[in-house]
Structure formats: C-alpha cells, structure tokens
Motif scaffolding. Structure first.
Motif, PDB file in Angstrom:
ATOM      1  N   GLU A  23     -43.241  77.711 -23.162  1.00 24.63           N
ATOM      2  CA  GLU A  23     -44.133  78.792 -22.732  1.00 24.63           C
ATOM      3  C   GLU A  23     -45.452  78.743 -23.491  1.00 24.63           C
ATOM      4  OE1 GLU A  23     -45.347  81.517 -20.157  1.00 24.63           O
ATOM      5  OE2 GLU A  23     -43.411  80.491 -20.063  1.00 24.63           O
ATOM      6  N   LYS A  24     -45.413  78.330 -24.752  1.00 31.46           N
ATOM      7  CA  LYS A  24     -46.656  78.180 -25.532  1.00 31.46           C
ATOM      8  C   LYS A  24     -47.559  77.127 -24.913  1.00 31.46           C
ATOM      9  CE  LYS A  24     -45.061  79.887 -29.947  1.00 31.46           C
ATOM     10  NZ  LYS A  24     -44.879  79.650 -31.361  1.00 31.46           N
ATOM     11  N   ALA A  27     -49.373  78.791 -22.139  1.00 29.53           N
ATOM     12  CA  ALA A  27     -50.455  79.604 -22.706  1.00 29.53           C
ATOM     13  C   ALA A  27     -51.639  78.723 -23.091  1.00 29.53           C
ATOM     14  CB  ALA A  27     -49.944  80.388 -23.911  1.00 29.53           C
ATOM     15  N   GLU A  30     -53.857  78.008 -20.158  1.00 30.52           N
ATOM     16  CA  GLU A  30     -54.745  79.119 -19.833  1.00 30.52           C
ATOM     17  C   GLU A  30     -55.999  79.107 -20.706  1.00 30.52           C
ATOM     18  OE1 GLU A  30     -52.570  82.798 -19.878  1.00 30.52           O
ATOM     19  OE2 GLU A  30     -50.985  81.949 -18.625  1.00 30.52           O
ATOM     20  N   THR A  31     -55.845  78.680 -21.942  1.00 31.93           N
ATOM     21  CA  THR A  31     -56.978  78.607 -22.858  1.00 31.93           C
ATOM     22  C   THR A  31     -57.818  77.367 -22.589  1.00 31.93           C
ATOM     23  OG1 THR A  31     -55.671  79.756 -24.525  1.00 31.93           O
ATOM     24  CG2 THR A  31     -57.603  78.557 -25.299  1.00 31.93           C
ATOM     25  N   LYS A  38     -55.580  83.874 -16.462  1.00 32.17           N
ATOM     26  CA  LYS A  38     -55.324  84.287 -17.844  1.00 32.17           C
ATOM     27  C   LYS A  38     -54.383  85.481 -17.841  1.00 32.17           C
ATOM     28  CE  LYS A  38     -58.620  81.367 -18.907  1.00 32.17           C
ATOM     29  NZ  LYS A  38     -58.441  80.213 -18.059  1.00 32.17           N
ATOM     30  N   ARG A  40     -50.936  87.795 -19.526  1.00 30.30           N
ATOM     31  CA  ARG A  40     -50.350  88.305 -20.767  1.00 30.30           C
ATOM     32  C   ARG A  40     -48.848  88.145 -20.659  1.00 30.30           C
ATOM     33  NH1 ARG A  40     -52.919  93.603 -23.134  1.00 30.30           N
ATOM     34  NH2 ARG A  40     -51.753  92.715 -24.836  1.00 30.30           N
ATOM     35  N   ARG A  41     -48.234  87.858 -21.778  1.00 30.25           N
ATOM     36  CA  ARG A  41     -46.795  87.637 -21.825  1.00 30.25           C
ATOM     37  C   ARG A  41     -46.123  88.758 -22.617  1.00 30.25           C
ATOM     38  NH1 ARG A  41     -49.560  83.238 -21.334  1.00 30.25           N
ATOM     39  NH2 ARG A  41     -48.726  81.480 -20.158  1.00 30.25           N
ATOM     40  N   TRP A  56     -44.677  87.494 -17.416  1.00 33.04           N
ATOM     41  CA  TRP A  56     -46.081  87.066 -17.416  1.00 33.04           C
ATOM     42  C   TRP A  56     -46.775  87.887 -16.359  1.00 33.04           C
ATOM     43  CZ3 TRP A  56     -49.468  85.393 -13.720  1.00 33.04           C
ATOM     44  CH2 TRP A  56     -50.644  84.787 -14.153  1.00 33.04           C
ATOM     45  N   CYS A  58     -50.812  89.261 -14.730  1.00 35.98           N
ATOM     46  CA  CYS A  58     -52.252  89.082 -14.679  1.00 35.98           C
ATOM     47  C   CYS A  58     -52.810  90.031 -13.626  1.00 35.98           C
ATOM     48  CB  CYS A  58     -52.551  87.631 -14.305  1.00 35.98           C
ATOM     49  SG  CYS A  58     -54.276  87.153 -14.461  1.00 35.98           S
ATOM     50  N   HIS A  79     -49.166  72.450 -14.072  1.00 35.22           N
ATOM     51  CA  HIS A  79     -48.297  73.616 -14.166  1.00 35.22           C
ATOM     52  C   HIS A  79     -46.901  73.288 -13.649  1.00 35.22           C
ATOM     53  CE1 HIS A  79     -46.610  77.522 -12.966  1.00 35.22           C
ATOM     54  NE2 HIS A  79     -47.314  78.010 -13.972  1.00 35.22           N
TER      55      HIS A  79
END
Length: 103
Positions: A23-24, A27, A30-31, A38, A40-41, A56, A58, A79
């Motif tokens: 999952e990291k 993330a 997204e960065t 983008k 949020r988790r 997750w 958005c 992805h």
C-alpha cells in the motif's frame, strides 16, 4: 458539490505488514505521478469494519471527474501490476461512491 470515491479492502490479518508495505507503494504513485488521484487512507479504530480493513478515499468536484479517475485506476498498468501483487492478500474488496446530500 463534492463526490467521494471509496475503495474498501479487507485483507488477511496475518499479512498486515505485507499488505501495508505494498500500500505504501500505491501512496508513492500518488506522490510521484501527477496523473494519479490523491487519496487518503484509513484503517478502522472503532466501528463496524474489522481492523484488517484499508479504506482509500478521494473527493472529486463532479461525478464525471470521479468516473474518469476510477477508469484511470482500473486501466493504468502501473496500478494494475501492483494491485495483482497485493490482491493475493485480499479477502474482500468493494467500491463505494457517495454523492452530496441535498437538504
């Protein structure tokens, strides 16, 4: 108006470390890539969902923007390739879309 796209994934509890490590990487996408939505988790602290759940979400200004982002995530090779690695730990996954409440 704001629409919310939410992915809910319940994973094997004994594979939490492995699932979260992958999952990291999501993330990081997204960065690293401006075209990725983008989000949020969250993980449940108290509530109806078990602790081995990742949420997750958005927000999007329009439903069309939300659908475009969803289509992008379903078709993007970066992805999808990473999702295939992570999916071995999934027990259940589903998508929710919320619309604003008009009073």
């Amino acid at each position: 108006m704001s629409y919310k796209l939410r992915f809910i994934q319940r994973f094997q509890l004994d594979k939490t470390a492995e699932f979260m490590a992958i999952e990291k990487q999501f993330a990081a996408f997204e960065t690293q890539y401006p075209d990725f939505p983008k989000g949020r988790r969250y993980v449940p602290h108290v509530g109806s969902l078990p602790v081995n759940t990742l949420i997750w979400e958005c927000d999007f200004d329009t439903l069309d923007e939300l659908h475009c982002a969803h289509d992008f995530l379903m078709k993007d090779d970066r992805h999808e390739d990473l999702f295939q690695v992570q999916s071995v730990y999934l027990l259940e996954a589903y998508t929710e879309i919320y619309r604003p409440y008009d009073s």
